[in-house]
Design an enzyme around this catalytic site. Structure first.
Site, PDB file in Angstrom:
ATOM      1  CG  HIS A   1      -5.317   5.467   3.943  1.00 36.52           C
ATOM      2  ND1 HIS A   1      -4.781   5.004   2.779  1.00 36.52           N
ATOM      3  CD2 HIS A   1      -4.270   5.866   4.716  1.00 36.52           C
ATOM      4  CE1 HIS A   1      -3.453   5.122   2.844  1.00 36.52           C
ATOM      5  NE2 HIS A   1      -3.128   5.645   4.002  1.00 36.52           N
TER       6      HIS A   1
ATOM      7  CD  GLU B   1      -0.369   6.991   5.666  1.00 40.34           C
ATOM      8  OE1 GLU B   1       0.674   6.873   6.339  1.00 40.34           O
ATOM      9  OE2 GLU B   1      -0.882   6.052   5.040  1.00 40.34           O
TER      10      GLU B   1
ATOM     11  CB  CYS C   1      -2.894   0.742  -2.592  1.00 42.74           C
ATOM     12  SG  CYS C   1      -2.760   2.471  -3.096  1.00 42.74           S
TER      13      CYS C   1
ATOM     14  CB  CYS D   1      -9.322   5.308  -0.198  1.00 35.78           C
ATOM     15  SG  CYS D   1      -7.690   5.693   0.497  1.00 35.78           S
TER      16      CYS D   1
ATOM     17  CG  ASP E   1      -1.782   1.224   1.319  1.00 34.96           C
ATOM     18  OD1 ASP E   1      -2.528   1.447   0.349  1.00 34.96           O
ATOM     19  OD2 ASP E   1      -1.729   1.976   2.297  1.00 34.96           O
ATOM     20  CB  SER E   2       0.252   4.740  -1.011  1.00 31.88           C
ATOM     21  OG  SER E   2      -0.939   4.951  -0.289  1.00 31.88           O
TER      22      SER E   2
END
Lengths: 278, 278
Positions: free
Chosen positions: A189, A154, A73, A187, A10-11
């Site tokens: 996240h 993040e 991702c 997403c 994932d990013s």
């Protein structure tokens, strides 16, 4: 072969939202995870940059002997899934978008108003809309990029009025004007702010692709006879910037298990100069 | 030669905060600005990536015949100023950190508690602290990274409770615990939230490096006999992602002037494959 780990990438830390679902459904599977926390967010970057970063990470995971790559991702899946499949034809690669699209197409009909939220890149690529419509062309779909969610998550700004106000900033008008009843978290996240969304919009049905992808992983491993038959005791989590928030999130997932978690900080300079090892 | 434009560059729209100060002090100077809005924020990226992006942009501006390069970005100045000076020895290059550091060192003494805020990269590099102490080692300095400010500003989330809460999230404890009386805005985006900071912490003295850099530009142009002596009627603003927010911000700067503003969207694929033209 079959007892080798699955490589997740994932990013950043978003892909971690897949892990609890995997542990529940496929408890024998060992994980190597790579989160590119130093270069996150990917969702506003140029496609060529995202592709370049993805190749670096895939090379690294394949060099670490994984039996399968899971792209946890949406931005990378939207832009590079087919490039990755072409570059690495000898390893199964699962992207996060298709399983959720099939779930939406199979379980909903034209009476629903379905919203899809994601990063700028994911939404601009229309990958969810194209994928869902390829299974069922008779659905009402709406989409909306929410570019500030990933940087906030993040940073660990989640259980916080800043996050609630940001959710309202992007979603109030989107949900009420379009009478959205079902929301796809496009997403990885976003499951981390699922509670904020449920609190602000009670009654909204949520579809979480990081949950749907597990069935695809199981199917692919089963058909290739790659399901692990051994218990394991260690998972490894690499991050290009091993932040406190990344470590805390993994500790929260594994805190009550007997699984040992190994954290490794990964030097980006090394990644950027790595050679393909497949 | 002297009537050629000055090349400004930044990771996004932050560097625009220098422009009004330049127009006031050096009204004859023409501008070519490059904002790397598609790849912003730089402040959490690997150094090698920032260096690579900076070379691409400097090549592009030099190819466009600028007489001077102004690095209107603290992250790039922190990490790459000396690399850029080495790579392009034939053109004057001004970074944003040194002029403000000199101002702090010259105007404050040990009775002050001076805070410096910036991106993760800028703060981790300690460039402001090292630079200020090199001029005056007898000062009390404190620093703090505020990584969520740039993504919020790039999204245009400024005159908003989300931004006020984010300012308090990072600064309340920092300012009160350390009894900060002077705050250096160590990121060119931050002047755009100066009003939020002044509203929340009345009495705090603010030092804005995007204001201080203008004197250095004037001095460098004067000593090289490069000051423009012709009025101009057009500035050009390139962005790798020409967002509405970027355009609005420039319109706000030039709206009441008779200067024509040209916007150009710059294809990143082209930038990434550009060759040095110096």
């Amino acid at each position: 072969m079959k007892n080798r780990p699955i490589g997740f990438f994932d990013s950043g830390l978003g892909g971690l939202t897949c892990i609890p679902h995997l542990m529940q459904e496929l408890p024998n599977e060992r994980i190597i995870y790579f989160g590119d926390t130093a270069r996150t967010p990917y969702g506003s970057k140029a496609i060529s940059t995202i592709r370049n970063f993805s190749y670096q990470i895939a090379d690294f995971l394949i060099h670490n002997d994984v039996k399968m790559l899971v792209i946890a991702c949406n931005t990378i899946t939207s832009t590079c899934l087919y490039d990755l499949k072409e570059k690495y034809p000898h390893i199964p690669i699962i992207g996060i978008i298709d399983p959720a699209s099939k779930k939406v197409a199979d379980s909903l009909d034209s009476s629903h108003h379905i919203g899809i939220i994601g990063t700028k890149v994911t939404i601009n690529h229309k990958t969810y809309i194209d994928s869902i419509l390829s299974y069922n062309s008779n659905l009402n779909l709406y989409d909306k990029p929410c570019p500030i969610f990933v940087p906030l998550i993040e940073e660990g700004i989640i259980n916080n009025e800043i996050m609630n106000l940001s959710v309202k900033y992007y979603l109030d008008d989107f949900i009420f004007s379009n009478q959205i009843d079902t929301l796809v978290l496009g997403c990885t996240h976003y499951p981390l702010i699922r509670k904020n969304i449920e609190y602000l919009y009670p009654g909204l049905k949520i579809i979480d692709p990081s949950q749907e992808i597990i069935a695809s992983i199981k199917k692919a491993l089963t058909s290739r006879k790659l399901l692990s038959d051994m218990p394991y005791f260690e998972n490894t989590f690499y991050a290009s910037d091993l932040s406190e928030n990344f470590i805390n999130m993994i500790d929260a997932i594994f805190g009550n298990t007997n699984v040992k978690v190994v954290f490794k900080n990964f030097d980006l300079e090394e990644l950027e100069h790595s050679k393909a090892a497949d």
